[in-house]
Design an enzyme around this catalytic site. Structure first.
Site, short mmCIF file in Angstrom:
data_model
loop_
_atom_site.label_atom_id
_atom_site.label_comp_id
_atom_site.label_asym_id
_atom_site.label_seq_id
_atom_site.Cartn_x
_atom_site.Cartn_y
_atom_site.Cartn_z
N HIS A 143 -20.21 -57.81 -96.32
CA HIS A 143 -19.58 -58.66 -94.94
C HIS A 143 -20.15 -58.24 -93.67
CE1 HIS A 143 -18.15 -54.16 -95.13
NE2 HIS A 143 -17.82 -54.17 -94.19
N GLU A 180 -28.75 -49.42 -90.01
CA GLU A 180 -27.47 -49.60 -89.69
C GLU A 180 -27.36 -49.41 -88.21
OE1 GLU A 180 -24.32 -49.65 -91.85
OE2 GLU A 180 -25.87 -50.37 -93.19
N HIS A 259 -22.16 -42.79 -91.52
CA HIS A 259 -22.96 -42.79 -90.54
C HIS A 259 -22.88 -41.62 -89.65
CE1 HIS A 259 -22.04 -47.43 -90.18
NE2 HIS A 259 -23.11 -47.27 -90.72
N CYS A 378 -17.76 -46.04 -82.22
CA CYS A 378 -18.18 -47.25 -83.06
C CYS A 378 -17.89 -48.43 -82.51
CB CYS A 378 -17.46 -47.34 -84.38
SG CYS A 378 -17.65 -46.14 -85.62
#
Length: 455
Positions: A143, A180, A259, A378
């Site tokens: 995704h 990432e 993360h 985030c």
């Protein structure tokens, strides 16, 4: 760069707008909040307004704030690539019947978490004195793998001036170069206008002999590789003296710390981190101290104060750490921090009362994002810019009162208040989303960036 130029350097937080298809599908393996809330009914309108309100409050407090648009969702083109054919409505209906999980994947609004959009090196640190951008390939989850091409177009549309900005290709989308973005990258320095040291945190090593003492998580996948971090550093021209590569603690990954920004946050000379953040804690701190021109200010939270469960549930370390003109810092935490007694006590008695620059804690409600595993940090991509670079930005992307008003009205016009996973097959949702995004590119004045606009 002159002293006047240095003093004009500011960190701009570019927050991602929560998209019209914001939903809870539980897609992210290793993200405990995402997995736990899969299947719940979401409120896209509330999520977008919560994000905008956070941006507005930080702008009102004097922090530079930018806006990044969401991705085109549902990504019907991805479904066509996977063999679904017919009209858009037929593609959605067939996917809903034959592969409902794929439909949920192509409707994900995960681009709201722009900390994963890419890695940025400011011009102060680059050999050619330009800001450098590399979109993250996000290959560890399908995704998010769908995002980088549009992300690259958005970044190029905003940071367009080649005199000031340089854009690099996405790393190869293979497990060896799993990247990432800034969720695993922190720039540490004295002032933003001073040269910085770049801390890259990785979960595993793909090639060669594993470094002494390294090991991998056993329960959840390590998303960032050392090789990806090294490649981005090379793209941006960073030298060994400017970089530190540290392995994330595998036990933290297995506890849901997918993360590094879920277990550590840094800004300026301050590194706020949990004792389980790095596999080699002392080695990481020693190397940072050696390479930084200004003294490192580590703020360590021990396991006895905040358990891993509390750290992951509260997202204490996924807070925004913001620099103030007087040298103090403000920590912007999600409301969930108040719900965990040990976390709130640590904030009051250890962080605010401790010998460190953190002088204020601000609580923000971002529950719609938090239920999918994304806190305040985030939601933002940090970009350090000079005054000239801020003036060179294209589009209407730096938040003002007028832009906030326009974006709020845009959300009110286009967003639903209720979205269940079964609603994702509604062809009307797809039409609503395209209409919203087409209008948004006009509001932001960034030109065509979406596949449906490019033909």
């Amino acid at each position: 760069m002159s002293a006047a130029d240095l003093s004009s350097v500011r960190e701009v937080n570019f927050d991602g707008l929560v998209g019209p298809t914001h939903n809870y599908s539980g897609l992210a393996v290793g993200n405990v909040a995402s997995m736990n809330h899969g299947g719940l009914v979401s409120n896209p309108k509330e999520g977008a307004l919560q994000g905008l309100l956070k941006m507005k409050s930080l702008m009102d407090a004097g922090y530079a704030q930018g806006v990044l648009p969401p991705q085109q969702r549902p990504d019907i083109g991805a479904l066509r690539d996977l063999g679904f054919s017919g009209s858009n409505g037929e593609v959605l209906a067939r996917a809903s019947k034959e592969a409902p999980q794929l439909l949920r994947v192509v409707c994900s609004a995960s681009s709201m978490w722009t900390a994963n959009a890419g890695t940025i090196t400011p011009s102060i640190d680059a050999p050619d004195s330009r800001g450098h951008f590399t979109p993250a390939n996000l290959q560890s989850s399908f995704h998010r793998y769908l995002e980088p091409q549009t992300t690259g177009r958005v970044l190029k549309a905003i940071f367009r001036d080649e005199q000031h900005f340089c854009h690099h290709p996405v790393l190869p989308a293979t497990p060896a170069f799993s990247d990432e973005g800034a969720a695993n990258h922190t720039r540490l320095c004295g002032e933003h206008g001073e040269p910085g040291v770049h801390l890259f945190v990785y979960g595993r090593q793909a090639f060669g002999d594993v470094r002494s003492g390294e090991r991998e998580p056993k329960r959840y996948p390590a998303r960032q590789t050392l090789e990806a971090s090294q490649a981005v550093a090379r793209q941006h021209g960073l030298t060994e003296a400017q970089t530190v590569f540290s392995q994330q603690h595998p036990d933290a990954i297995d506890a849901g710390v997918f993360h590094n920004d879920v277990i550590a946050v840094g800004n300026g000379p301050v590194l706020l981190y949990h004792e389980m953040a790095f596999l080699d804690e002392e080695g990481t701190l020693d190397e940072l101290r050696t390479k930084m021109a200004s003294p490192l200010i580590p703020v360590r939270v021990p396991l006895e104060a905040v358990s891993m469960e509390d750290a992951v549930a509260s997202y204490l370390f996924n807070s925004q750490l913001l620099s103030n003109p007087d040298g103090t810092m403000t920590l912007v935490v999600p409301g969930e921090c108040q719900e965990r007694e040990a976390v709130w006590r640590t904030i009051q008695d250890y962080l605010l009362a401790g010998n460190n620059p953190i002088s204020e804690v601000v609580v923000k409600d971002v529950k719609q994002s938090m239920r999918n595993g994304g806190g305040p940090a985030c939601l933002r991509l940090r970009v350090v810019l000079t005054e000239a670079e801020r003036a060179a930005l294209s589009g209407r992307v730096l938040l003002t009162n007028a832009l906030y008003t326009d974006l709020t009205a845009w959300v009110e016009r286009h967003y639903r208040v209720r979205l269940a996973p079964d609603d994702l097959a509604d062809p009307q949702l797809a039409e609503e989303s395209l209409a919203a995004l087409d209008e948004l590119t006009q509001l932001l004045k960034i030109g065509p960036v979406y596949p449906f606009q490019l033909g």
